[in-house]
Write an enzyme that holds these catalytic residues in place. Structure first.
Site, short mmCIF file in Angstrom:
data_model
loop_
_atom_site.label_atom_id
_atom_site.label_comp_id
_atom_site.label_asym_id
_atom_site.label_seq_id
_atom_site.Cartn_x
_atom_site.Cartn_y
_atom_site.Cartn_z
N PRO A 74 -1.37 -2.62 4.21
CA PRO A 74 -1.99 -1.47 4.87
C PRO A 74 -1.25 -0.17 4.59
O PRO A 74 -0.02 -0.10 4.69
CB PRO A 74 -1.91 -1.85 6.35
CG PRO A 74 -1.99 -3.34 6.34
CD PRO A 74 -1.22 -3.77 5.12
N CYS A 75 -2.00 0.85 4.22
CA CYS A 75 -1.40 2.07 3.71
C CYS A 75 -1.10 3.10 4.78
O CYS A 75 -0.43 4.09 4.50
CB CYS A 75 -2.32 2.70 2.66
SG CYS A 75 -3.90 3.28 3.32
N GLN A 76 -1.56 2.91 6.01
CA GLN A 76 -1.40 3.97 6.99
C GLN A 76 0.06 4.31 7.26
O GLN A 76 0.38 5.44 7.62
CB GLN A 76 -2.09 3.59 8.30
CG GLN A 76 -3.60 3.53 8.20
CD GLN A 76 -4.10 2.16 7.77
OE1 GLN A 76 -3.33 1.35 7.25
NE2 GLN A 76 -5.38 1.90 7.98
#
Length: 354
Positions: A74-76
């Protein structure tokens, strides 16, 4: 191949579908989003699993053998849009990813993430851990439009490979397209017109859930004020044009904020690639997501095409769930370019073994 944090399967599509790369077989996929897993199963088979990667690794549950493991933790936690990046637990999910790489016996792994990963301390940690597992690592920030996607999406791509394969590694992939005016003979970037110019105006506002085929080209029911705001934005315009042309219906917070991003409430350009498609593309207040000349946000079908998904790819879930799947996906064209690099590496190993 194994696809972790697989989402709807943009990476798997790029690796397995001959329109993009082909030559790979998907044997396992893992994601914690039930609707995304349903989409993955619909398109690639029942081997996709809904689960938590940390729990899967810590419990010692079985991992199938594979030649390559791909995925986008996940890139957040890295994104500039996340104002609380420090201490975000999602930044560390590359660790169970690499544990599965080791347990699967893979010779190659691919991590795809936001561009900011390349200059983060986590990249150095990923490289150090991968080195301890016997991998060398190469990394580039790639532009999706350079590989045939009609979108200016920049992503960090890390390729890890067993050290004996170093002579077969040629990365980054050769570009297939280039920006207009570039000093080369490549075709220019695909544009919004190339992707969605043939679509008629959408009809209706509903979507049939969990039935095939899903009609993603549906409209919305804007308020009267929203409809007026759309009409106040000229071709290529944005929230500043709205403020100039119709200050009486411009949100006060935008009037007070006289600087900042120029994509908010903006129209896409017909003859350029799309901006990055995010998970809330149906809300023009989130970015440049107004249709180039129709007074509405882009539809789910248009967003899927701007990501590079063919119309025969079937999505499962609600409107919001499908939008999240589209915005979180790896553009299949970019995935296919990466897949071609991985295939060359693995083919070299096969030739050497023969």
């Amino acid at each position: 191949m194994i696809d972790l944090f697989a989402g709807a399967g943009g990476m798997t599509l790029g690796f397995t579908d001959r329109r993009f790369c082909g030559g790979f077989e998907s044997v396992w996929a893992l994601d914690n989003d039930k609707s995304a897993v349903a989409t993955h199963r619909r398109n690639f088979g029942e081997h996709a699993v809904c689960g938590d990667i940390e729990e899967w690794v810590s419990s010692g549950r079985p991992i199938p053998s594979a030649d390559v493991v791909v995925g986008g933790p996940p890139c957040q936690g890295f994104s500039l849009l996340n104002k609380r990046r420090d201490g975000d637990a999602r930044r560390a999910l590359w660790q169970p990813f690499l544990d599965i790489v080791e347990r699967s016996g893979a010779s190659v792994f691919v991590i795809e993430n936001v561009a900011e990963l390349r200059s983060s301390p986590e990249y150095d940690a990923i490289r150090e851990y991968a080195t301890s597992l016997g991998f060398d690592v190469t990394c580039e920030v790639l532009m999706a439009a350079d590989y045939g996607a009609p979108q200016t999406r920049r992503r960090t791509v890390i390729v890890g490979y067993k050290r004996d394969l170093a002579s077969a590694v040629s990365f980054p992939p050769l570009r297939t397209n280039a920006a207009p005016g570039s000093l080369n003979n490549l075709p220019v970037w695909k544009t919004v017109r190339d992707a969605i110019g043939d679509l008629p105006p959408p009809v209706g506002t509903e979507i049939r859930i969990k039935k095939a085929p899903l009609n993603l080209h549906f409209g919305r029911n804007p308020t009267a004020k929203s409809a007026l705001r759309y009409r106040a934005v000229p071709p290529g315009g944005n929230r500043f044009d709205l403020q100039r042309n119709a200050p009486e219906i411009t949100p006060d917070c935008w009037i007070r904020k006289t600087s900042g991003g120029t994509d908010l409430f903006g129209r896409l350009w017909w003859d350029r690639p799309s901006v990055t498609i995010r998970t809330e593309f149906f809300k023009p207040e989130k970015g440049r997501y107004l249709h180039p000349d129709q007074h509405r946000p882009i539809t789910h079908r248009e967003a899927a095409r701007l990501m590079g998904f063919p119309d025969d790819f079937t999505f499962e879930g609600s409107k919001v769930e499908i939008a999240r799947q589209i915005g979180n996906a790896v553009p299949p064209h970019l995935a296919g370019a990466i897949g071609n690099v991985v295939r060359q590496i693995l083919d070299a190993r096969m030739r050497a073994a023969a």
